[in-house]
Design a protein around this motif. Structure first.
Motif, short mmCIF file in Angstrom:
data_model
loop_
_atom_site.label_atom_id
_atom_site.label_comp_id
_atom_site.label_asym_id
_atom_site.label_seq_id
_atom_site.Cartn_x
_atom_site.Cartn_y
_atom_site.Cartn_z
N TYR A 164 29.54 -12.68 -92.62
CA TYR A 164 28.51 -12.92 -93.63
C TYR A 164 27.73 -11.63 -93.92
N ILE A 165 27.34 -10.93 -92.86
CA ILE A 165 26.56 -9.70 -93.03
C ILE A 165 27.39 -8.62 -93.73
N VAL A 166 28.67 -8.53 -93.42
CA VAL A 166 29.54 -7.55 -94.07
C VAL A 166 29.54 -7.76 -95.58
N PHE A 196 30.84 -13.88 -84.68
CA PHE A 196 31.91 -13.34 -85.53
C PHE A 196 31.74 -13.81 -86.98
N PHE A 197 31.41 -15.08 -87.17
CA PHE A 197 31.21 -15.58 -88.54
C PHE A 197 29.94 -15.00 -89.17
N LEU A 198 28.91 -14.81 -88.35
CA LEU A 198 27.71 -14.17 -88.85
C LEU A 198 28.01 -12.72 -89.26
N SER A 201 22.00 -21.62 -83.67
CA SER A 201 22.96 -21.97 -82.62
C SER A 201 23.16 -20.83 -81.65
N ILE A 202 23.21 -19.61 -82.18
CA ILE A 202 23.34 -18.44 -81.31
C ILE A 202 22.14 -18.33 -80.37
N ILE A 203 20.94 -18.62 -80.89
CA ILE A 203 19.72 -18.54 -80.07
C ILE A 203 19.68 -19.64 -79.02
N LEU A 204 20.03 -20.86 -79.43
CA LEU A 204 19.83 -22.02 -78.55
C LEU A 204 20.95 -22.24 -77.54
N THR A 205 22.15 -21.72 -77.81
CA THR A 205 23.28 -21.98 -76.91
C THR A 205 23.03 -21.49 -75.48
N PRO A 206 22.55 -20.26 -75.26
CA PRO A 206 22.30 -19.86 -73.86
C PRO A 206 21.20 -20.67 -73.19
N ILE A 216 30.45 -24.43 -94.55
CA ILE A 216 30.68 -25.21 -93.33
C ILE A 216 29.65 -24.85 -92.26
N LEU A 217 29.39 -23.54 -92.13
CA LEU A 217 28.46 -23.03 -91.12
C LEU A 217 27.37 -22.22 -91.81
N PRO A 218 26.32 -22.86 -92.30
CA PRO A 218 25.24 -22.12 -92.99
C PRO A 218 24.62 -21.08 -92.07
N GLU A 219 24.06 -20.02 -92.65
CA GLU A 219 23.52 -18.95 -91.85
C GLU A 219 22.40 -19.42 -90.92
#
Length: 508
Positions: free
Chosen positions: A62-64, A57-59, A20-25, A11-14
């Motif tokens: 994924y990393i875990v 949180f979802f990232l 999205s994390i970069i562009l949101t701010p 649903i949310l590819p890496e």
């Protein structure tokens, strides 16, 4: 958990998560520039930081499970160590955005900032988050330096937001010292790159990839030891200046004391960790090239010196915000020292201490901000009876104060215990660990004296009872919850993440 993570990633590819994390701010910064009404500024900033935290949180999940992510031919690289820093950035930014609504609202109401400066604050707030997010996800060590330098430029503008003489003077001091320091880091980065392009494999690998951290680490055993030794000295002085490590810390007390309280929380809670992250990346390359003893010894020396300078500064401090600033120097010194100690317990304790300090220190700055607004002073001698005047804030202030000096059952006690255990477990570090305990005792005396004096007693002047701002209480309450939880229990996903980060240091 891998099955659940696979479902999430469908649903949310890496790639979507990271971009999205970069562009949101950036988007939030644009929106607050267009819609300049106070309520819009607050809503956009809170929603954007909440969205960043949600994606992070979802990232994290994924990393875990999958340990690392690389995107765009390894331009972006996120591993467990990166994820720790990114989690802290997203969480502290979120609680700071909530706290900003009441705090900056009161500053606006009191006429300390006008509409124009309120817009500038929220513009800077969002871009500051953007620059910090870039630090743990960029693989290119040159662009890592650019990102850390960018955090300096934008945070200088935030420190000067009140346009006061003291704030402008502190901002210029910060800009000059940090920029000079980071020029050392740039020289160190160039030396590392030079060593990498002159290894025996330089004819096989493209030179443009050799400035990437992953490439340097891969080739670390082939790098010229003398160049690496010189380069790491430049790195620890350069990035150590930005991390608040003594004796390069002199900008920090002034900058923290003059900046808006939410920015002080972000400077102390996450910006210092971003600079330390830069040191750690090069520490790993140096360890792979010449063994960990050389860079580890430097980390121990600078870390212990930081705690020493902070201890005596805290003991004689009269300004509450400056005391918290020197506390940041102390804790960055403890973390640096712990990475120098090394070993499984030492590295785990260092990473856990990064997390714990990033949670406790914003609480202390937040409580300090509300107390200073209520009492209209930062002088600790003029602040009495917080429990009577502001009982909720007083309780949280006391919890934060007891946590920051490492008392159980709060979170910092656990990480401090692990660090000291690691130090005394190695014959090479017994002397440094003994000195550390003596210095921590001095800090304990300085802090507990001021905590008791401010929390109890009768106020010197007539002050109306009552709290300032529901959202501020919520932001502080979130931090208190994590302080208590992490003092007794480390959730399994977080424990896995820290253990994976420890393995990056080749500790088994």
């Amino acid at each position: 958990m891998i099955t659940m993570t696979n479902s999430i990633i469908k649903i949310l590819p890496e790639s979507f998560l990271i971009m999205s994390i970069i562009l949101t701010p950036i988007l939030s910064g644009i929106l607050v520039t267009i819609f300049k009404k106070k309520r819009f500024l607050e809503i956009f900033s809170v929603l954007s930081t909440a969205f960043i935290l949600f994606l992070t949180f979802f990232l994290f999940l994924y990393i875990v499970d999958f340990k690392k992510i690389t995107l765009f031919n390894e331009f972006f690289y996120v591993d467990s160590l990166s994820m720790v820093v990114l989690l802290l950035i997203s969480f502290v930014s979120f609680v700071s955005s909530i706290y900003s609504v009441n705090y900056m609202g009161k500053q606006y109401q009191d006429g300390l900032v006008d509409d124009k400066h309120l817009v500038r604050y929220y513009q800077g707030f969002n871009i500051f988050i953007f620059t910090m997010i870039l630090v743990p996800i960029i693989n290119n060590t040159g662009l890592l330096w650019v990102a850390i330098e960018a955090t300096t430029l934008i945070s200088v503008l935030l420190i000067m937001i009140y346009v006061k003489e003291d704030a402008i003077r502190s901002a210029w001091k910060y800009l000059i010292i940090a920029t000079v320091g980071l020029s050392f880091a740039l020289i160190g980065t160039i030396f590392f790159y030079y060593a990498n392009i002159h290894d025996p494999l330089s004819t096989v690998q493209p030179e443009e990839d050799k400035i990437n951290w992953t490439n340097m680490l891969q080739n670390s055993k082939l790098l010229d030891p003398m160049i690496i030794k010189i380069a790491f000295i430049f790195i620890i002085i350069g990035y150590g200046t930005k991390a608040g490590i003594a004796p390069m810390h002199t900008w920090l007390p002034d900058a923290h004391s003059e900046s808006p309280t939410p920015i002080s929380a972000m400077l102390s809670g996450v910006l210092l960790n971003c600079a330390l992250y830069g040191i750690l990346r090069f520490h790993l390359i140096s360890s792979g090239s010449i063994g960990e003893e050389y860079s580890a010894n430097l980390l121990v020396i600078f870390g212990l010196l930081s705690v020493a300078i902070a201890s005596f500064s805290i003991l004689f401090q009269k300004d509450m915000k400056r005391m918290l600033a020197y506390s940041s120097v102390e804790h960055m010194g403890i973390i640096t020292l712990a990475f120098g100690f090394g070993g499984l317990v030492g590295i785990y304790g260092a990473i856990l201490h990064m997390i714990n300090h990033a949670i406790v220190k914003p609480l202390m700055f937040f409580a300090n901000g509300k107390i200073s607004q209520k009492y209209e002073t930062r002088a600790m001698s003029k602040i009495k009876g917080i429990f009577t005047i502001m009982p909720v804030t007083g309780v949280m202030f006391l919890i934060g104060g007891l946590a920051i000096i490492g008392l159980p059952p709060f979170n910092i006690f656990l990480s401090k215990f692990m660090i000291l255990y690691s130090g005394f477990s190695s014959n090479n570090n017994i002397l440094a660990s003994t000195v550390l305990i003596i210095l921590l005792t001095i800090i304990f005396i300085g802090f507990i004296r001021n905590l008791v004096m401010m929390s109890f007693g009768k106020p010197k002047t007539q002050i109306d009872n009552g709290e300032l701002g529901t959202l501020s209480i919520i932001a502080m309450g979130l931090l208190v919850v994590f302080i208590i939880i992490l003092g007794m229990y480390i959730p399994e996903p977080l424990d896995t993440l820290i253990n994976d980060a420890v393995k990056i240091f080749k500790v088994v």
